[in-house]
Design a protein around this motif. Sequence first.
Motif, short mmCIF file in Angstrom:
data_model
loop_
_atom_site.label_atom_id
_atom_site.label_comp_id
_atom_site.label_asym_id
_atom_site.label_seq_id
_atom_site.Cartn_x
_atom_site.Cartn_y
_atom_site.Cartn_z
N LEU A 96 7.85 16.52 -10.84
CA LEU A 96 9.07 16.56 -10.02
C LEU A 96 9.97 15.37 -10.33
N ALA A 97 9.39 14.28 -10.80
CA ALA A 97 10.22 13.15 -11.26
C ALA A 97 10.99 13.56 -12.52
N ILE A 98 10.35 14.31 -13.40
CA ILE A 98 11.05 14.81 -14.60
C ILE A 98 12.20 15.71 -14.18
N LEU A 99 11.93 16.59 -13.23
CA LEU A 99 12.95 17.52 -12.72
C LEU A 99 14.16 16.75 -12.17
N CYS A 100 13.92 15.70 -11.42
CA CYS A 100 15.02 14.89 -10.86
C CYS A 100 15.71 14.09 -11.96
N ALA A 101 14.92 13.50 -12.85
CA ALA A 101 15.50 12.63 -13.88
C ALA A 101 16.43 13.41 -14.81
N ALA A 102 16.03 14.62 -15.14
CA ALA A 102 16.85 15.39 -16.09
C ALA A 102 18.20 15.76 -15.50
N ARG A 103 18.28 15.87 -14.19
CA ARG A 103 19.56 16.23 -13.56
C ARG A 103 20.41 15.01 -13.21
N HIS A 104 19.77 13.94 -12.80
CA HIS A 104 20.52 12.82 -12.22
C HIS A 104 20.60 11.59 -13.11
N CYS A 105 19.93 11.63 -14.25
CA CYS A 105 19.95 10.49 -15.17
C CYS A 105 20.27 10.99 -16.57
N GLU A 106 20.62 10.04 -17.43
CA GLU A 106 20.66 10.36 -18.86
C GLU A 106 19.23 10.13 -19.33
N LEU A 107 18.49 11.20 -19.46
CA LEU A 107 17.05 11.09 -19.77
C LEU A 107 16.87 11.01 -21.28
N LEU A 108 16.66 9.79 -21.77
CA LEU A 108 16.62 9.56 -23.22
C LEU A 108 15.33 10.04 -23.84
N GLY A 109 14.29 10.06 -23.05
CA GLY A 109 13.00 10.50 -23.58
C GLY A 109 11.94 10.36 -22.51
N ILE A 110 10.81 11.02 -22.78
CA ILE A 110 9.65 10.93 -21.89
C ILE A 110 8.51 10.37 -22.72
N THR A 111 7.81 9.39 -22.17
CA THR A 111 6.61 8.89 -22.83
C THR A 111 5.42 9.15 -21.91
N THR A 112 4.29 9.44 -22.52
CA THR A 112 3.13 9.82 -21.71
C THR A 112 2.02 8.79 -21.83
N VAL A 113 1.20 8.76 -20.81
CA VAL A 113 0.14 7.77 -20.73
C VAL A 113 -1.07 8.42 -20.05
N SER A 114 -2.23 7.91 -20.36
CA SER A 114 -3.45 8.35 -19.66
C SER A 114 -3.36 7.90 -18.20
N GLY A 115 -3.67 8.79 -17.29
CA GLY A 115 -3.60 8.42 -15.88
C GLY A 115 -4.19 9.51 -15.02
N ASN A 116 -3.33 10.30 -14.40
CA ASN A 116 -3.84 11.36 -13.52
C ASN A 116 -4.89 12.23 -14.22
N ILE A 117 -4.69 12.38 -15.53
CA ILE A 117 -5.64 13.13 -16.35
C ILE A 117 -5.58 12.50 -17.74
N ASP A 118 -6.39 12.98 -18.70
CA ASP A 118 -6.39 12.28 -19.99
C ASP A 118 -5.07 12.51 -20.73
N LEU A 119 -4.89 11.70 -21.77
CA LEU A 119 -3.59 11.68 -22.47
C LEU A 119 -3.22 13.04 -23.07
N GLU A 120 -4.23 13.70 -23.62
CA GLU A 120 -4.00 15.04 -24.21
C GLU A 120 -3.29 15.92 -23.18
N GLN A 121 -3.83 15.87 -21.97
CA GLN A 121 -3.36 16.78 -20.92
C GLN A 121 -2.06 16.27 -20.28
N THR A 122 -1.89 14.96 -20.10
CA THR A 122 -0.61 14.49 -19.53
C THR A 122 0.53 14.80 -20.50
N THR A 123 0.23 14.72 -21.80
CA THR A 123 1.27 15.04 -22.80
C THR A 123 1.60 16.53 -22.73
N ARG A 124 0.56 17.32 -22.68
CA ARG A 124 0.74 18.77 -22.56
C ARG A 124 1.54 19.11 -21.29
#
Length: 316
Positions: free
Chosen positions: A25-53
């Motif tokens: 939902l942060a991505i959803l807000c950022a894409a509308r209200h910011c100039e979203l230059l890129g998304i970077t992913t990190v291991s956290g809520n789940i492993d990196l493979e899955q957060t990237t996916r």
Amino acid sequence: METLDTTKNKPAIILDCDPGHDDALAILCAARHCELLGITTVSGNIDLEQTTRNALITTQLLGLDTPVHRGADRPLVVPARHAEFIHGASGLDGPQLPPLERSPASHEAVRFLIDTVRSRDDVWLVATGPLTNVALAIRTAPDIVGRLKGISIMGGGTSFGNVTPAAEFNIYCDPEAAEIVFESGARLLMADLDLTHQFMIDEDAIDRIRALASPVATFAADLLTFYGQAYAQAYSGRVEGPLHDPCAVLILSHPHLFEIAPHHVAIETGGNVTRGMTVVDTRGGHRGEAPNTDVLTKIDSDAAFELLLETIASYG
Ligand code: BDR
Ligand code: CA
């Protein structure tokens, strides 16, 4: 201190995240209200493979071509830990997800962060996962601290934690990285648990989102239903969840929704029971340490929810 009134231009941001329901939902807000230059992913809520996916599938569902760069697969020092008990086995359980059609722009999120910050002078980092990528970028290229507009962080808690009584998940996962970021000298904004727990999404709110009756609204409502039920099981017994990560985006795009107080924040990297705690110095006066962080203290949650509804509706 420079004003956060960004009404004239959309703030330019890179969103460093670990989707994760509220990250999506942060991505959803950022894409509308910011100039979203890129998304970077990190291991956290789940492993990196899955957060990237999950970041890729979220952008796909939203019809975005924002580049997604894969980042750190583990914290700086300690083994990775995840939050399946809130986000499910996929990290984004709940909605039915289509087959993935997008792929990562690179596997070098830290390089992307550094190069982007060096290429312009108006970039904010918004960090909604463990701070591993951000710390690695600062450690690799300390000059970016002086080029950044600032770092808006979802993490920490002034008076409580969620992984432990003292520590919030994003900081707890990688306290050594958090310490590097909080001691970096960068302008910092912190949306902590005391703030994000003012922005609860309950079943009535989910019904209003679902009633928008679009594919993106269904995606958001399904996400929040799973998330609310997981919170009910883990904590409160009520089907409702705090909308943590969008707060770190909305403070940049809609600062009038928030109140802020400057405080010194230190990260506990030792401690038998307090590791990962954000120690917020609220003493003030001559006893308080010099502030290094603007701590978000209040959100107009009704207005923020109406904005969320409008934002979801804008996807058609
Ligand atoms: C934070 O941890 C994650 O589970 C959420 O996505 C949020 O960033 C809340 O503690
Ligand atoms: Ca997150």
